[in-house]
Design an enzyme around this catalytic site. Structure first.
Site, mmCIF file in Angstrom:
data_model
loop_
_atom_site.group_PDB
_atom_site.id
_atom_site.type_symbol
_atom_site.label_atom_id
_atom_site.label_comp_id
_atom_site.label_asym_id
_atom_site.label_seq_id
_atom_site.Cartn_x
_atom_site.Cartn_y
_atom_site.Cartn_z
ATOM 1 N N HIS A 177 0.631 -0.992 0.521
ATOM 2 C CA HIS A 177 -0.156 0.148 0.184
ATOM 3 C C HIS A 177 0.204 0.927 0.563
ATOM 4 O O HIS A 177 1.821 0.516 0.150
ATOM 5 C CB HIS A 177 -0.728 -0.590 1.038
ATOM 6 C CG HIS A 177 -1.574 -1.219 1.278
ATOM 7 N ND1 HIS A 177 -1.619 -2.393 1.389
ATOM 8 C CD2 HIS A 177 -3.183 -1.364 1.014
ATOM 9 C CE1 HIS A 177 -2.989 -3.331 1.041
ATOM 10 N NE2 HIS A 177 -3.679 -2.249 0.700
ATOM 11 N N ASP A 222 2.854 9.177 4.020
ATOM 12 C CA ASP A 222 3.340 10.433 5.341
ATOM 13 C C ASP A 222 4.922 9.596 5.162
ATOM 14 O O ASP A 222 5.644 9.282 6.632
ATOM 15 C CB ASP A 222 3.408 9.322 6.622
ATOM 16 C CG ASP A 222 3.493 7.434 6.910
ATOM 17 O OD1 ASP A 222 3.644 7.509 5.542
ATOM 18 O OD2 ASP A 222 2.639 7.297 7.312
#
Length: 178
Positions: free
Chosen positions: A144, A148
């Site tokens: 995934h 961040d």
């Protein structure tokens, strides 16, 4: 008894949700576009039975059934050699080693992929929203992507080790000198 059930449920779900984030953190990710790959150099399997024959059971579970390996367990989590990470299913080059960094998430993390190497798909599994990363060539599940990561992209590609192989840099140099 209820206490044991709650703890067991938490332990079973932790590998599935460790890379999970809220939908708000990934909403802008849905607008990312992928670049189409060139035609494969050799034919890819055309059925799940063929994939099952060529992959190990763990590779099949992750790459074809969208599973995940336990955090901090993969062979590439602490890997630091120079080269290129490739898809374990088809050999497509995915990530240059220079984009790998230690995110602390428990899986190999990269801040960028090679152009056209991966595609993205919305993932609503496990009661959360994430952006799935797939190999652009064979459409196998890799992991995934999250918002961040470090500069320059701000992205964190959280990828299963079992979904990748590695080509050392000198392997490329040896081929070009032949």
């Amino acid at each position: 008894m209820l206490y044991r059930l709650i703890i067991s449920s938490f332990l079973l779900m932790s590998p599935l949700t460790a890379c999970g984030q809220s939908p708000q953190q990934n909403q802008k990710e849905t607008s990312q576009k992928s670049i189409a790959m060139d035609k494969p150099k050799h034919p890819l399997p055309t059925s799940e039975e063929e994939w099952r024959r060529i992959l190990t059971p763990e590779q099949y579970r992750v790459l074809r059934q969208k599973g995940t390996e336990p955090p901090f367990s993969g062979k590439f989590y602490k890997h630091k050699e120079t080269g290129t990470y490739v898809c374990a299913a088809c050999g497509n080059e995915l990530f240059p080693s220079g984009t790998k960094y230690d995110s602390g998430c428990g899986w190999p993390a990269f801040y960028d992929a090679l152009p056209g190497a991966v595609v993205f798909q919305d993932d609503y599994s496990h009661g959360m929203y994430r952006i799935e990363v797939l190999c652009a060539r064979c459409k196998s599940h890799l992991g995934h992507i999250f918002d961040d990561g470090p500069a320059p992209t701000g992205k964190r590609y959280c990828i299963n080790s079992v979904a990748m192989d590695f080509k050392k840099e000198e392997d490329d140099a040896n081929k070009s000198s032949e």
